[in-house]
Design a protein around this motif. Structure first.
Motif, PDB file in Angstrom:
ATOM      1  N   PHE A 130      -8.699  -7.430  -0.920  1.00  0.00           N
ATOM      2  CA  PHE A 130      -9.660  -7.664   0.153  1.00  0.00           C
ATOM      3  C   PHE A 130     -10.887  -8.401  -0.387  1.00  0.00           C
ATOM      4  N   ARG A 131     -11.342  -8.016  -1.568  1.00  0.00           N
ATOM      5  CA  ARG A 131     -12.533  -8.640  -2.161  1.00  0.00           C
ATOM      6  C   ARG A 131     -12.229  -9.968  -2.847  1.00  0.00           C
ATOM      7  N   GLY A 132     -10.968 -10.255  -3.093  1.00  0.00           N
ATOM      8  CA  GLY A 132     -10.598 -11.482  -3.792  1.00  0.00           C
ATOM      9  C   GLY A 132     -10.514 -12.673  -2.852  1.00  0.00           C
ATOM     10  N   GLU A 133     -11.107 -13.792  -3.245  1.00  0.00           N
ATOM     11  CA  GLU A 133     -11.171 -14.961  -2.367  1.00  0.00           C
ATOM     12  C   GLU A 133      -9.814 -15.619  -2.136  1.00  0.00           C
ATOM     13  N   ASP A 134      -8.854 -15.368  -2.986  1.00  0.00           N
ATOM     14  CA  ASP A 134      -7.557 -16.041  -2.874  1.00  0.00           C
ATOM     15  C   ASP A 134      -6.528 -15.254  -2.064  1.00  0.00           C
ATOM     16  N   PHE A 135      -6.931 -14.146  -1.464  1.00  0.00           N
ATOM     17  CA  PHE A 135      -5.979 -13.283  -0.770  1.00  0.00           C
ATOM     18  C   PHE A 135      -6.382 -13.123   0.697  1.00  0.00           C
ATOM     19  N   ASN A 136      -5.681 -13.816   1.579  1.00  0.00           N
ATOM     20  CA  ASN A 136      -5.953 -13.700   3.011  1.00  0.00           C
ATOM     21  C   ASN A 136      -5.129 -12.532   3.557  1.00  0.00           C
ATOM     22  N   CYS A 137      -5.597 -11.328   3.278  1.00  0.00           N
ATOM     23  CA  CYS A 137      -4.836 -10.119   3.598  1.00  0.00           C
ATOM     24  C   CYS A 137      -4.999  -9.723   5.063  1.00  0.00           C
ATOM     25  N   TYR A 138      -4.252  -8.696   5.459  1.00  0.00           N
ATOM     26  CA  TYR A 138      -4.340  -8.194   6.831  1.00  0.00           C
ATOM     27  C   TYR A 138      -5.774  -7.903   7.248  1.00  0.00           C
ATOM     28  N   LYS A 139      -6.534  -7.294   6.354  1.00  0.00           N
ATOM     29  CA  LYS A 139      -7.893  -6.857   6.711  1.00  0.00           C
ATOM     30  C   LYS A 139      -8.842  -8.024   6.916  1.00  0.00           C
ATOM     31  N   CYS A 145      -0.115  -7.636   3.213  1.00  0.00           N
ATOM     32  CA  CYS A 145      -0.874  -6.743   2.334  1.00  0.00           C
ATOM     33  C   CYS A 145      -0.371  -6.976   0.915  1.00  0.00           C
ATOM     34  N   TYR A 146      -1.217  -7.551   0.089  1.00  0.00           N
ATOM     35  CA  TYR A 146      -0.810  -7.934  -1.259  1.00  0.00           C
ATOM     36  C   TYR A 146      -0.612  -6.720  -2.175  1.00  0.00           C
ATOM     37  N   ALA A 147      -1.108  -5.561  -1.745  1.00  0.00           N
ATOM     38  CA  ALA A 147      -0.906  -4.347  -2.536  1.00  0.00           C
ATOM     39  C   ALA A 147       0.555  -3.895  -2.516  1.00  0.00           C
ATOM     40  N   VAL A 148       1.293  -4.297  -1.511  1.00  0.00           N
ATOM     41  CA  VAL A 148       2.686  -3.868  -1.395  1.00  0.00           C
ATOM     42  C   VAL A 148       3.503  -4.361  -2.586  1.00  0.00           C
ATOM     43  N   THR A 149       3.283  -5.589  -2.998  1.00  0.00           N
ATOM     44  CA  THR A 149       4.041  -6.159  -4.112  1.00  0.00           C
ATOM     45  C   THR A 149       3.183  -6.373  -5.359  1.00  0.00           C
ATOM     46  N   GLY A 150       1.876  -6.081  -5.249  1.00  0.00           N
ATOM     47  CA  GLY A 150       0.969  -6.334  -6.357  1.00  0.00           C
ATOM     48  C   GLY A 150       0.518  -5.066  -7.065  1.00  0.00           C
ATOM     49  N   ASP A 151      -0.618  -5.139  -7.720  1.00  0.00           N
ATOM     50  CA  ASP A 151      -1.169  -4.015  -8.478  1.00  0.00           C
ATOM     51  C   ASP A 151      -1.783  -3.012  -7.506  1.00  0.00           C
ATOM     52  N   ASN A 152      -1.066  -1.926  -7.247  1.00  0.00           N
ATOM     53  CA  ASN A 152      -1.489  -0.960  -6.236  1.00  0.00           C
ATOM     54  C   ASN A 152      -1.842   0.400  -6.842  1.00  0.00           C
ATOM     55  N   ARG A 153      -2.238   0.409  -8.101  1.00  0.00           N
ATOM     56  CA  ARG A 153      -2.462   1.696  -8.776  1.00  0.00           C
ATOM     57  C   ARG A 153      -3.587   2.519  -8.151  1.00  0.00           C
ATOM     58  N   TYR A 154      -4.541   1.874  -7.463  1.00  0.00           N
ATOM     59  CA  TYR A 154      -5.662   2.596  -6.868  1.00  0.00           C
ATOM     60  C   TYR A 154      -5.559   2.696  -5.346  1.00  0.00           C
ATOM     61  N   HIS A 155      -4.438   2.317  -4.793  1.00  0.00           N
ATOM     62  CA  HIS A 155      -4.326   2.226  -3.342  1.00  0.00           C
ATOM     63  C   HIS A 155      -3.849   3.540  -2.708  1.00  0.00           C
ATOM     64  N   PRO A 307       3.684   7.580  -1.869  1.00  0.00           N
ATOM     65  CA  PRO A 307       3.097   6.712  -2.890  1.00  0.00           C
ATOM     66  C   PRO A 307       3.762   5.347  -2.962  1.00  0.00           C
ATOM     67  N   MET A 308       3.033   4.403  -3.551  1.00  0.00           N
ATOM     68  CA  MET A 308       3.535   3.051  -3.750  1.00  0.00           C
ATOM     69  C   MET A 308       4.136   2.947  -5.149  1.00  0.00           C
ATOM     70  N   SER A 309       4.389   1.746  -5.608  1.00  0.00           N
ATOM     71  CA  SER A 309       5.133   1.575  -6.854  1.00  0.00           C
ATOM     72  C   SER A 309       4.368   2.024  -8.090  1.00  0.00           C
ATOM     73  N   LEU A 310       3.023   1.950  -8.063  1.00  0.00           N
ATOM     74  CA  LEU A 310       2.244   2.234  -9.265  1.00  0.00           C
ATOM     75  C   LEU A 310       1.266   3.395  -9.120  1.00  0.00           C
ATOM     76  N   ASN A 311       1.272   4.094  -7.997  1.00  0.00           N
ATOM     77  CA  ASN A 311       0.243   5.128  -7.806  1.00  0.00           C
ATOM     78  C   ASN A 311       0.797   6.520  -7.506  1.00  0.00           C
ATOM     79  N   ALA A 312       2.031   6.795  -7.892  1.00  0.00           N
ATOM     80  CA  ALA A 312       2.593   8.132  -7.673  1.00  0.00           C
ATOM     81  C   ALA A 312       1.802   9.205  -8.417  1.00  0.00           C
ATOM     82  N   TYR A 313       1.119   8.821  -9.486  1.00  0.00           N
ATOM     83  CA  TYR A 313       0.294   9.778 -10.236  1.00  0.00           C
ATOM     84  C   TYR A 313      -0.756  10.428  -9.351  1.00  0.00           C
TER      85      TYR A 313
END
Length: 333
Positions: A130-139, A145-155, A307-313
């Motif tokens: 959302f904060r990144g200028e190169d990502f025209n996300c849903y919000k 939603c780039y978190a679905v396939t990207g770095d989603n450890r904090y999502h 949980p998503m791919s990287l945030n099951a913890y």
């Protein structure tokens, strides 16, 4: 940073009039400005569904929105009251100590000295897409939603769908546990809304996080008088044990019948697009010995987690933190 007009309102009416007068522009209310100006506007966070403001109306100059008052055991806090003033207030510390703790966990002393309660509650998500200028996300009005396939450890691990941001406000989590309500004013008039109904998830509207419409803003937060003997708990786990947002936080408020849970609230931050009221945990505790049931009840959060791919913890963290907060509340109140 893009140029904008700034108006210092001296009354609620003047603020509303300024919003009306600028209704054809993108007008926003601003408190301390650490998120809106220092984050979104300076970083040019915008998109089809997120316009940069043309006009800012400063409400920290409105005296009636600054301060804390007590009446009949309930507490009312102006939305423009600084976080430092909330955490340092004697009544907050004595009667709502976990709110004081939650407020103290926000950012750094410098930010708490000018950041406001309303600003903290209504800040935008910290998602790096959302904060990144190169990502025209849903919000931002995009279609992915780039978190679905990207770095989603904090999502989000609960209630994502379309958008998997987590709500960033510590004070909102604590206030929901205290059954707080928000007073809203604006071009559409006045209304009071419980925190349970104040926040908006992506399933309802992916472009916003609360019920505020254009031309509306929060003026006060009211916490009802707690029942005699109410116990409180607050815990926050951060990636860095310095000034950071919550990986997971837990705010608890409850009453007992002997050693048994009578009534109460368990609210989580850092796991969902809104402060998440864990009713599955509350239901598992109802009528049960809190100390004996804490672990099993806390484990019920696993039944609603996705949980998503990287945030099951986060699922393990949430269960453990709920249990610890319950036991701390029983032992320290």
């Amino acid at each position: 940073m893009r140029a904008f007009e700034l108006y210092d309102a001296t009354s609620i009416k003047e603020a509303v009039d300024l919003l009306k007068a600028n209704s054809t522009k993108t007008a926003r209310v601003v408190g301390g400005g650490s998120d809106l100006i220092g984050g979104l506007m300076k970083d040019w966070v915008h998109g089809k569904g997120l316009a940069l403001p043309d006009v800012l109306v400063d409400i920290t100059t409105i005296k009636e929105l600054v301060g804390i008052s007590e009446s009949g055991g309930s507490l009312t806090i102006g939305a423009a009251t600084t976080l430092a003033d909330v955490s340092d207030h004697k009544t907050v510390q004595d009667k709502f100590g976990r709110l004081s703790q939650a407020t103290l966990s926000v950012a750094s002393p410098l930010i708490r000295n000018f950041g406001t309660l309303g600003g903290n509650i209504n800040q935008r998500p910290r998602c790096w897409f959302f904060r990144g200028e190169d990502f025209n996300c849903y919000k931002k009005g995009g279609d992915f939603c780039y978190a679905v396939t990207g770095d989603n450890r904090y999502h989000a691990i609960i209630g994502g769908e379309l958008c998997y941001i987590v709500h960033p406000s510590d004070t909102a989590t604590a206030l929901m546990a205290l059954n707080a309500s928000a007073k809203i004013t604006g071009v559409n008039g006045d209304k009071t809304v419980l925190f349970d109904e104040y926040f908006t998830g992506p399933r309802v509207d992916v472009l916003r996080e609360n019920i505020l419409k254009p031309g509306e803003f929060m003026t006060h937060v009211t916490i009802p008088a707690p029942a005699s003997g109410t116990k409180f708990g607050w815990s926050k786990l951060k990636d860095r044990q310095v000034y950071d947002f919550a990986l997971t936080s837990v705010a608890i408020s409850f009453t007992l019948d002997g050693p048994n849970w009578k009534d109460g609230r368990v609210v989580l931050g850092g796991v969902s697009p809104v402060p998440y009221r864990a009713k599955v945990v509350e239901d598992a505790l109802k009528g049960k010995d809190v100390k004996a049931t804490a672990k099993a009840a806390a484990a019920q959060i696993r039944t609603v987690a996705r949980p998503m791919s990287l945030n099951a913890y986060k699922v393990d963290v949430a269960a453990g933190l709920i249990e610890r907060t319950l036991l701390d509340a029983m032992g320290n109140n």
